[in-house]
Design a protein around this motif. Sequence first.
Motif, PDB file in Angstrom:
ATOM      1  N   VAL A 158       4.475 -36.464  25.145  1.00 52.68           N
ATOM      2  CA  VAL A 158       4.149 -35.418  26.116  1.00 52.68           C
ATOM      3  C   VAL A 158       4.764 -35.848  27.444  1.00 52.68           C
ATOM      4  N   VAL A 159       5.652 -35.048  27.963  1.00 55.37           N
ATOM      5  CA  VAL A 159       6.387 -35.446  29.166  1.00 55.37           C
ATOM      6  C   VAL A 159       6.109 -34.475  30.303  1.00 55.37           C
ATOM      7  N   PHE A 160       6.164 -34.997  31.497  1.00 55.65           N
ATOM      8  CA  PHE A 160       5.962 -34.195  32.683  1.00 55.65           C
ATOM      9  C   PHE A 160       7.041 -34.579  33.694  1.00 55.65           C
ATOM     10  N   GLY A 161       7.177 -33.760  34.707  1.00 52.11           N
ATOM     11  CA  GLY A 161       8.086 -34.091  35.793  1.00 52.11           C
ATOM     12  C   GLY A 161       9.371 -33.301  35.762  1.00 52.11           C
ATOM     13  N   GLU A 162      10.175 -33.524  36.767  1.00 51.79           N
ATOM     14  CA  GLU A 162      11.441 -32.824  36.909  1.00 51.79           C
ATOM     15  C   GLU A 162      12.336 -33.605  37.850  1.00 51.79           C
ATOM     16  N   ILE A 163      13.610 -33.318  37.784  1.00 55.94           N
ATOM     17  CA  ILE A 163      14.553 -33.847  38.766  1.00 55.94           C
ATOM     18  C   ILE A 163      15.210 -32.647  39.452  1.00 55.94           C
ATOM     19  N   TYR A 164      15.995 -32.927  40.489  1.00 57.68           N
ATOM     20  CA  TYR A 164      16.476 -31.861  41.368  1.00 57.68           C
ATOM     21  C   TYR A 164      17.986 -31.941  41.503  1.00 57.68           C
ATOM     22  N   MET A 165      18.567 -30.783  41.805  1.00 60.41           N
ATOM     23  CA  MET A 165      20.022 -30.619  41.710  1.00 60.41           C
ATOM     24  C   MET A 165      20.576 -29.960  42.969  1.00 60.41           C
ATOM     25  N   PRO A 166      20.557 -30.629  44.111  1.00 61.79           N
ATOM     26  CA  PRO A 166      21.167 -30.038  45.303  1.00 61.79           C
ATOM     27  C   PRO A 166      22.682 -29.950  45.145  1.00 61.79           C
ATOM     28  N   GLY A 167      23.274 -28.847  45.621  1.00 57.16           N
ATOM     29  CA  GLY A 167      24.711 -28.724  45.452  1.00 57.16           C
ATOM     30  C   GLY A 167      25.286 -27.498  46.107  1.00 57.16           C
ATOM     31  N   ALA A 168      26.589 -27.346  45.961  1.00 55.07           N
ATOM     32  CA  ALA A 168      27.323 -26.268  46.621  1.00 55.07           C
ATOM     33  C   ALA A 168      26.984 -24.898  46.053  1.00 55.07           C
ATOM     34  N   TYR A 169      26.443 -24.829  44.826  1.00 55.47           N
ATOM     35  CA  TYR A 169      26.053 -23.538  44.249  1.00 55.47           C
ATOM     36  C   TYR A 169      24.993 -22.842  45.101  1.00 55.47           C
ATOM     37  N   GLN A 170      24.276 -23.637  45.945  1.00 58.48           N
ATOM     38  CA  GLN A 170      23.236 -23.071  46.807  1.00 58.48           C
ATOM     39  C   GLN A 170      23.813 -22.336  48.018  1.00 58.48           C
ATOM     40  N   GLY A 171      25.059 -22.642  48.337  1.00 61.18           N
ATOM     41  CA  GLY A 171      25.627 -22.165  49.603  1.00 61.18           C
ATOM     42  C   GLY A 171      25.414 -23.181  50.705  1.00 61.18           C
ATOM     43  N   GLU A 172      24.427 -24.032  50.506  1.00 63.23           N
ATOM     44  CA  GLU A 172      24.154 -25.158  51.393  1.00 63.23           C
ATOM     45  C   GLU A 172      23.477 -26.238  50.554  1.00 63.23           C
ATOM     46  N   TRP A 173      23.689 -27.481  50.931  1.00 59.82           N
ATOM     47  CA  TRP A 173      23.065 -28.580  50.193  1.00 59.82           C
ATOM     48  C   TRP A 173      21.644 -28.766  50.740  1.00 59.82           C
ATOM     49  N   ASN A 174      20.686 -28.142  50.083  1.00 58.30           N
ATOM     50  CA  ASN A 174      19.311 -28.206  50.573  1.00 58.30           C
ATOM     51  C   ASN A 174      18.409 -28.703  49.450  1.00 58.30           C
ATOM     52  N   VAL A 175      18.067 -29.992  49.486  1.00 64.08           N
ATOM     53  CA  VAL A 175      17.268 -30.577  48.425  1.00 64.08           C
ATOM     54  C   VAL A 175      15.854 -29.997  48.385  1.00 64.08           C
ATOM     55  N   ASP A 176      15.379 -29.465  49.512  1.00 68.12           N
ATOM     56  CA  ASP A 176      14.018 -28.923  49.572  1.00 68.12           C
ATOM     57  C   ASP A 176      13.832 -27.711  48.661  1.00 68.12           C
ATOM     58  N   ILE A 177      14.889 -26.938  48.467  1.00 65.93           N
ATOM     59  CA  ILE A 177      14.794 -25.740  47.618  1.00 65.93           C
ATOM     60  C   ILE A 177      15.800 -25.790  46.471  1.00 65.93           C
ATOM     61  N   ALA A 178      16.324 -26.981  46.169  1.00 60.99           N
ATOM     62  CA  ALA A 178      17.337 -27.118  45.118  1.00 60.99           C
ATOM     63  C   ALA A 178      16.765 -26.787  43.744  1.00 60.99           C
ATOM     64  N   ASN A 179      17.646 -26.467  42.838  1.00 64.02           N
ATOM     65  CA  ASN A 179      17.269 -26.184  41.458  1.00 64.02           C
ATOM     66  C   ASN A 179      16.533 -27.371  40.851  1.00 64.02           C
ATOM     67  N   LEU A 196      28.315 -18.915  41.624  1.00 65.92           N
ATOM     68  CA  LEU A 196      28.867 -17.608  41.974  1.00 65.92           C
ATOM     69  C   LEU A 196      30.284 -17.743  42.525  1.00 65.92           C
ATOM     70  N   PRO A 197      31.099 -16.686  42.459  1.00 69.32           N
ATOM     71  CA  PRO A 197      32.439 -16.733  43.054  1.00 69.32           C
ATOM     72  C   PRO A 197      32.362 -17.118  44.537  1.00 69.32           C
ATOM     73  N   GLY A 198      33.210 -18.041  44.943  1.00 66.31           N
ATOM     74  CA  GLY A 198      33.228 -18.475  46.331  1.00 66.31           C
ATOM     75  C   GLY A 198      32.343 -19.668  46.618  1.00 66.31           C
ATOM     76  N   TYR A 199      31.509 -20.036  45.639  1.00 65.49           N
ATOM     77  CA  TYR A 199      30.649 -21.206  45.802  1.00 65.49           C
ATOM     78  C   TYR A 199      31.247 -22.377  45.023  1.00 65.49           C
ATOM     79  N   GLY A 200      31.077 -23.565  45.530  1.00 64.55           N
ATOM     80  CA  GLY A 200      31.661 -24.728  44.877  1.00 64.55           C
ATOM     81  C   GLY A 200      30.842 -25.220  43.706  1.00 64.55           C
ATOM     82  N   PRO A 201      31.450 -26.035  42.809  1.00 64.05           N
ATOM     83  CA  PRO A 201      30.760 -26.506  41.602  1.00 64.05           C
ATOM     84  C   PRO A 201      30.102 -27.877  41.739  1.00 64.05           C
ATOM     85  N   VAL A 202      30.199 -28.526  42.914  1.00 65.10           N
ATOM     86  CA  VAL A 202      29.766 -29.923  43.016  1.00 65.10           C
ATOM     87  C   VAL A 202      28.273 -30.027  43.330  1.00 65.10           C
ATOM     88  N   PHE A 203      27.675 -31.166  42.921  1.00 67.28           N
ATOM     89  CA  PHE A 203      26.243 -31.367  43.120  1.00 67.28           C
ATOM     90  C   PHE A 203      25.887 -32.843  42.949  1.00 67.28           C
TER      91      PHE A 203
END
Length: 360
Positions: A158-179, A196-203
């Motif tokens: 039984v596992v719990f928890g998550e990790i986060y993915m801040p990156g250019a797909y957000q339009g801004e690198w914002n770890v507070d609301i990252a995926n 999305l088109p115009g957004y970068g792929p890095v994270f």
Amino acid sequence: MKKYINKLFILGSLLFLGSSCENDAELTTLKSVSFPSEITVSSTKIVLTEDTADDQVLLVSWPEVTFPIDAPVTYALQFDLVGDTSGANAWLKAKRIEVGTAVLSKTLIGQELNKIAVDLGLPIDVEGKLVVRVEAAMDRKVFSNPITLTVTPYEKSVVFGEIYMPGAYQGEWNVDIANSLPAIAKGVYQGYVTVLPGYGPVFKLNTERNWAQFYGAGATNSDMVNMSTKDFALPGEGSFQVKVNLNTLKWSATPYSWGIVGTSQAGGWDNSTPMNYDYQTKTWKITANLVTGALKFRLNNSWTINYGPADPSTNTINLDNGGAYDIPEAGVYEVTFKIDEVDPVSNGYPKTATCTIVKK
């Protein structure tokens, strides 16, 4: 003379009827169909563990089955307990895996076989016996001889928890609301993202919603290195399933998208229009021009996994349901699709999901 003519008439009628019966019997008799040789497996003794949950553990192969009708043959696997394969209820409790048309092998990974074994009732961490056979279907179903497997299943943590993915797909690198990518196994995380088109792929990948610890790329894009300043990169624009394994320090991205399909959208029943993943609401969305017609949902532009409404008056949609929503008039619509899929490879896709279809 008249008496002889009547006798000849009766005799001819009997011969005609006899001939007809013989012809009918020939037309309606099914020709025998069977597997031309035995099926094979890569191993008959398999010890399953959580560490090898994603490894290929069993390959089942079989010969092509020929039916008298020239049409595609569909194959499936059936797994069952040895004791449930004889008698009046033989194979009724079997776990069935659809393989496809004209496919002559199927590979199972550890977590798939483990789920089958546990669902059928094999005890955890103890050797147990399963049997596997192949089903070939066209105008009828025929089955191969079964093979007995010795399988030792494990108990999934039984596992719990998550990790986060801040990156250019957000339009801004914002770890507070990252995926966020939720845990699906010990040290293994999975989620979805759309570039999305115009957004970068890095994270980057962060263990908390801060920059105290994060992972970046190593010698290759798929290698995870603690506190590396080198960014990871998704394959490009589009939607992806992202899987991160902190046990092996590897990650991967696979093209993955829910879409709308039906006569109300541009692709008709042949091609879906892909939706985008909103990582903040964990919802698939699209704003599209629709015409009057039908609409339902499917995964990766394929009918393998699809949802339609059993009751079109509700927002609940049902797995593998043939129903569709009716778009009553043309216009611009916002369509959403939300599904609680947690490790579908292991757990299967849920029986229901929800959607909204709103004219703008």
